[in-house]
Motif scaffolding. Structure first.
Motif, mmCIF file in Angstrom:
data_model
loop_
_atom_site.group_PDB
_atom_site.id
_atom_site.type_symbol
_atom_site.label_atom_id
_atom_site.label_comp_id
_atom_site.label_asym_id
_atom_site.label_seq_id
_atom_site.Cartn_x
_atom_site.Cartn_y
_atom_site.Cartn_z
ATOM 1 N N SER A 581 0.840 -1.197 0.000
ATOM 2 C CA SER A 581 0.000 0.000 0.000
ATOM 3 C C SER A 581 0.875 1.248 0.000
ATOM 4 N N HIS A 582 0.740 2.060 -1.044
ATOM 5 C CA HIS A 582 1.456 3.343 -1.111
ATOM 6 C C HIS A 582 0.445 4.480 -1.127
ATOM 7 N N ALA A 583 0.650 5.459 -0.246
ATOM 8 C CA ALA A 583 -0.185 6.668 -0.213
ATOM 9 C C ALA A 583 -1.671 6.308 -0.155
ATOM 10 N N GLY A 584 -2.027 5.442 0.767
ATOM 11 C CA GLY A 584 -3.413 5.006 0.877
ATOM 12 C C GLY A 584 -4.094 5.566 2.112
ATOM 13 N N GLU A 585 -5.362 5.912 1.959
ATOM 14 C CA GLU A 585 -6.128 6.369 3.124
ATOM 15 C C GLU A 585 -6.605 5.152 3.915
ATOM 16 N N VAL A 586 -6.793 5.353 5.204
ATOM 17 C CA VAL A 586 -7.305 4.285 6.053
ATOM 18 C C VAL A 586 -8.580 4.720 6.760
ATOM 19 N N ASP A 587 -8.784 6.038 6.840
ATOM 20 C CA ASP A 587 -9.945 6.598 7.511
ATOM 21 C C ASP A 587 -10.473 7.746 6.663
ATOM 22 N N GLN A 591 -8.740 11.528 5.989
ATOM 23 C CA GLN A 591 -8.463 12.030 4.649
ATOM 24 C C GLN A 591 -9.223 13.329 4.379
ATOM 25 N N TRP A 592 -10.469 13.417 4.808
ATOM 26 C CA TRP A 592 -11.258 14.637 4.639
ATOM 27 C C TRP A 592 -10.593 15.807 5.352
ATOM 28 N N PHE A 641 0.708 15.890 0.198
ATOM 29 C CA PHE A 641 -0.430 16.591 0.783
ATOM 30 C C PHE A 641 -1.764 16.127 0.189
ATOM 31 N N ARG A 642 -1.723 15.254 -0.811
ATOM 32 C CA ARG A 642 -2.958 14.697 -1.358
ATOM 33 C C ARG A 642 -3.477 13.577 -0.448
ATOM 34 N N VAL A 643 -2.601 12.643 -0.105
ATOM 35 C CA VAL A 643 -2.918 11.639 0.916
ATOM 36 C C VAL A 643 -1.852 11.820 1.996
#
Length: 715
Positions: A581-587, A591-592, A641-643
């Protein structure tokens, strides 16, 4: 005696005409991939005789990469030749109307920031024509060839070069270091935003003539929330174009920039006098505008446009407005349900040629300027076309474009639409590509348990034998408004992943582009569960169709939205032996609150986090942290800064809390993409080491960075 024997052997060989022994093809390595020279988009001269392009020559050494401009005859009658040879690369090359000069932006020796240069093809060195303290970019020649329009980001209240220089010096002299914000957004990709605003400058080419800011003094430019389209490489652009008579400038801008936290940001299409004056709207409808071009006869302005509502994706379509009248725009492509990647107008102003992504390919279409249903001209068997350009003043239609695929690095070509083929104008990497053991992807479709047709691509490893069983690497694309294209990429190269002996499967799940607007929109309120189910079904389908795929010996991975999906797989299935997993959101909440944009996330999830939509918790992987079991390799860029890094740290904390075998790699100089050559090489080493342990039984990866093969041998 020896001479006679050699002569006899040669005569026998000649008589038998024995075929030469074929050289074995090489397995793709990071070194081979990274060091391939990269051919930029073509820019055709107005008279149709020449094509210029940037050619980048990569290097692993710091400051070793080189990028220069090259030129080639548009008819392919001679080999390309280098136009520039400097340490600094040239950007935004643009032909003068006389087809004898080019302008470009560059930061050359002695320049503090990029400036505009003009090069006369008759000979001599490029001449710097601007001296702007805030930098100059994106030059556009006035139709008479006597002046150049360019863009620069300026300080609030600074109306000329002197005022901008004074403000810059005052800020540099500050004894404190602090950023101040009163509006959202504050970051974009890998940059903290500042208070500079985009502006348009006019540089006459008469000796000693100063450049003049023609926009900043207007009410529009001084409006609260004024801005342009943000660029992935930093800054904003107003995407200006000259009117055919050189008396006006058309550009796109917004005054809604500060609405980004709570609404869509709409843009307008504006026109203004070239010598200054208040801009007015060309056409009244707000939305998103881009890629403006005038027809050569000066009677029509063509552009891409889409309105923005409460959908997660809006398909931009080609429109036309009468010129100079302006007014309501006319839709040109009707019910055509595909995005246009690039387009160009024929010299007779009667037709448009379009490049259109569709199910992993990029096809060539044609449509009348008056509008209609686009007609398919060429559908390449592999890869596709991009960056199309047609000389405006040529006696006949000449179509210049880039062509490439996942096994054919992009080259400049001239397309013959009648014969449905193209001719290469460059062959920078053609010979090298032919030495590599790689094959074009296999395509297949299947229907999910929800009744949706899904497209997939399959890449096989070197020395492929369909009678054998191969471990599977499932690669999930980002976006989600993106797709798996039959093109070469550096970030997750299909064949480089397959080079260690894996089959690579890629699925264009719901939300992907290239399948129509409704397909892309259908991901709304189902950001992860639905796409993940489709990917898992694609694995099952691939195993049924292809006996060489060992679906019981599989790992899965992705970056960005693909990283979001990787984290979801961690939370919801144990079918994979490992995850990357690279640059992945978890919550979704994290992320918002931390990403560089947020309102679109509310649209996708059914409202703000404090509303009543269950999506925020139901489709956040961390909600199911108690179920995490699959070993995970976790990577991130510290400047993303995107993820933002908070997502990765939250994932890492959960993995460690649940005692899941895991490894965390942080790249301090990387952002959403890992762009430094040695960082990229190490990233692939780590990924291959992780996969090899879980798919091939190789030793477990532990401790510090995986050593380079040469270093490992020396230990």
């Amino acid at each position: 005696m020896i001479s006679r024997l050699l002569l006899s052997a040669a005569m026998v060989a000649g008589a038998c005409a024995a075929p030469a022994i074929a050289q074995p093809k090489q397995v793709l390595t990071h070194e081979t991939l990274w060091m391939m020279k990269r051919v930029g988009a073509p820019v055709a001269s107005p008279d149709g005789k020449w094509v210029i392009y940037a050619l980048s020559e990569p290097s692993y050494e710091k400051d070793g990469a080189v990028s220069d401009l090259w030129i080639v005859p548009a008819d392919g009658s001679a080999a390309p030749r280098r136009l520039t040879a400097t340490k600094a690369g040239e950007g935004d090359p643009a032909w003068a109307p006389d087809s004898r000069r080019i302008a470009f932006s560059a930061k050359r020796e002695g320049d503090d920031v990029a400036q505009i240069y003009v090069l006369d093809l008759a000979g001599g060195e490029a001449r710097r024509v601007t001296s702007i303290p805030t930098g100059a970019g994106k030059p556009i020649w006035r139709p008479d060839g006597q002046a150049i329009l360019f863009e620069s980001a300026v300080y609030p209240g600074a109306m000329d070069a002197a005022a901008n220089k004074k403000t810059a010096e005052e800020r540099k002299a500050r004894k404190y270091n602090m950023r101040v914000y009163e509006h959202f957004p504050i970051r974009y990709w890998n940059d903290w935003l500042d208070d500079k605003r985009p502006s348009l400058w006019l540089q006459p080419l008469a000796e000693g003539a100063p450049a003049r800011d023609i926009l900043s003094a207007t009410k529009l430019a001084q409006a609260d929330g004024f801005g342009g389209n943000a660029q992935s490489d930093g800054g904003m652009t107003l995407a200006p174009v000259w009117s055919p008579d050189g008396k006006e400038i058309v550009f796109t801008a917004t005054t809604e920039r500060w609405n980004a936290a709570h609404a869509r940001v709409n843009f307008g299409l504006y026109r203004m006098p070239a010598d200054g004056g208040e801009p007015v709207l060309v056409t009244p409808t707000p939305g998103e505008y881009g890629d403006m071009k005038f027809t050569p006869d000066g009677k029509s302005l063509i552009f891409q446009f889409n309105t923005q509502g409460q959908e997660v994706y809006d398909l931009a379509k080609l429109h036309r407005v009468a010129w100079p009248a302006g007014g309501a725009a006319t839709l040109l492509t009707g019910g055509f349900d595909r995005a246009v990647d690039s387009y160009a107008v024929t010299p007779d102003s009667r037709s448009l040629y379009l490049t259109v992504p569709d199910a992993g390919m990029e096809n060539l279409y044609r449509v009348p300027v008056s509008g209609g249903t686009p007609e398919l001209v060429i559908a390449p068997k592999v890869g596709g076309y991009a960056g199309i350009d047609i000389p405006s003043d040529a006696k006949s239609t000449q179509i210049i474009a880039s062509y490439g695929s996942s096994v054919n690095p992009a080259e400049i070509v001239r397309i013959d639409p009648a014969a449905k083929r193209h001719k290469n104008l460059t062959n920078v990497n053609t010979a090298l590509a032919a030495t590599i053991d790689w094959a074009s992807p296999e395509h297949f479709w299947f229907t999910t348990d929800k009744g949706r047709r899904i497209h997939n691509m399959l890449v096989t490893p070197p020395a492929f034998d369909p009678a054998k069983k191969y471990p599977l690497m499932v690669l999930m694309h980002g976006g989600p408004a993106s797709s798996n294209m039959d093109q070469i990429g550096l970030r997750w190269n299909y064949h480089l992943l397959a080079s260690a002996g894996y089959v690579v499967l890629m699925t264009d799940y719901t939300g992907s582009t290239g399948y129509g607007e409704a397909f892309s929109r259908a991901i709304k309120l189902d950001p992860l569960r639905g796409p993940a189910n489709e990917i898992n079904q694609a694995v099952d389908e691939g195993g049924k169709r292809y006996a060489f795929i060992d679906t019981a010996n599989a790992c899965i991975g992705g970056a960005s939205y693909g990283g979001h999906l990787a984290n979801w797989m961690e939370a919801t299935t144990t079918r994979y032996k490992c995850i990357v997993s690279h640059a992945g959101e978890v919550d979704l909440l994290t992320q918002w609150g931390t990403s560089d944009f947020n309102y679109g996330r509310e649209v996708a999830s059914g409202g703000p986090p404090w509303g009543d939509s269950p999506v925020w918790r139901d489709q956040s992987p961390i909600t199911y942290g108690k179920d995490w079991k699959t070993p995970m390799l976790l990577t991130a860029g510290e400047r993303d800064f995107r993820v933002p890094l908070a997502n990765t740290l939250e994932t890492w904390s959960t993995l460690q809390r649940m005692q899941v075998p895991s490894r965390l790699l942080i790249f301090p100089d990387a952002w959403h993409w890992i762009t430094k050559p040695e960082d990229s090489r190490q990233f692939y080493r780590e990924v291959q080491g992780w996969l090899a342990h879980y798919l091939k039984g190789a030793p477990e990866v532990k401790g510090g960075p995986i050593a380079a093969p040469e270093a490992a041998k020396a230990q």
